[in-house]
Design a protein around this motif. Sequence first.
Motif, mmCIF file in Angstrom:
data_model
loop_
_atom_site.group_PDB
_atom_site.id
_atom_site.type_symbol
_atom_site.label_atom_id
_atom_site.label_comp_id
_atom_site.label_asym_id
_atom_site.label_seq_id
_atom_site.Cartn_x
_atom_site.Cartn_y
_atom_site.Cartn_z
ATOM 1 N N GLU A 122 0.821 -1.204 0.000
ATOM 2 C CA GLU A 122 0.000 0.000 0.000
ATOM 3 C C GLU A 122 0.860 1.261 0.000
ATOM 4 N N ARG A 125 2.425 1.613 -3.490
ATOM 5 C CA ARG A 125 1.406 1.954 -4.486
ATOM 6 C C ARG A 125 1.044 3.440 -4.402
ATOM 7 N N LYS A 131 -1.467 1.220 -9.728
ATOM 8 C CA LYS A 131 -2.653 0.494 -9.287
ATOM 9 C C LYS A 131 -2.284 -0.770 -8.523
ATOM 10 N N CYS A 132 -1.153 -1.361 -8.889
ATOM 11 C CA CYS A 132 -0.690 -2.567 -8.203
ATOM 12 C C CYS A 132 0.834 -2.551 -8.151
ATOM 13 N N ASN A 153 -3.939 -5.654 -4.461
ATOM 14 C CA ASN A 153 -3.057 -4.709 -5.151
ATOM 15 C C ASN A 153 -1.662 -5.257 -5.436
ATOM 16 N N CYS A 155 0.512 -7.063 -8.242
ATOM 17 C CA CYS A 155 0.480 -7.360 -9.685
ATOM 18 C C CYS A 155 0.865 -8.803 -9.958
#
Length: 317
Positions: A122, A125, A131-132, A153, A155
């Motif tokens: 988090e 990001r 976004k991820c 989140n 990827c």
Amino acid sequence: MPALLIAAAVLAAQGVPPARVSSGTAIRAEANGALEAYLLTPAGRPKATMIIIPGSGPTDRDGNNPNAVKAAPYRKLTEALVTRGVATLRIDKRGMYGSKAAGNPNEATFADYDGDVRAWVETARRRTGQKCVWVAGHSEGGLVALRAAGGPNVCGVVLLATPGERLGDTIRKQLRANPANAPVLASAEEALGELEAGRRVAVTGLHPALAQGLFNPAVQGFMIELLAQDPAKLAAAVKRPMLIVQGGHDVQVGTVNGEVLKKAAPKASYVLFPAMNHALSDAPAERGPNLATYAETDRPLTPGLTDRIAAFVTGRK
């Protein structure tokens, strides 16, 4: 008695030296201010963002540790990735270096590491506008990355020299491979079996190299957790993109490990760098000269390694 060679990839209990000097910007995890990492970002918007989770023991965010590892593979990797548009966050594990305020590192659990990675995902990001975030793990850190693969989140996952076999099997191979271990082999395997069964072992009577290293009481709790991990099962459960990176001259995590992970996750991308060792550099195949390269501060990363990782995480595969 000749010097013992005891499983180099196992967590060691010891005091934490001062933080290393690193390139990048020190940041704290937004969900846990006691954790520190170094963020390195390219000019402009990053093409991708990746977190690097260190390997076992007192390994710092650069990939060094007090046990004669000075090659700084994580720092070199991040400095190369940023020139390819990839932002990186290389972390200090809880209880160590910049994250020393997070508690006793010998009392850390996999649940702790799981929460730490979620916090870093988090934080990374939000800091980089992605976004991820990709989660990369080196050696034991790859197990943490595999456990994080299904989190929000994320990827996907990059595994660098990550065990594919259960750790107990790897330790037995390492113990049996060195003739110097013959006098203590039976007691070592008996103690290992106890830990695999979830039981702590008394170290009275064990050789000092075992009592103070592999079976140090301070790390037995984490060892029990570590021995219970099944890397192949974890890999098989990953539904997101995964890159498995293996070195042909890795004397700690041999090529069978990459093969096991690929078999468990057939959709994963797999790349073998024939001359790469555990420190992510080309090295001789012979064990002694191979390990000696860990202390070479100017030794470059394996040619092509950075390009392969950058291509994968930016979608150019």
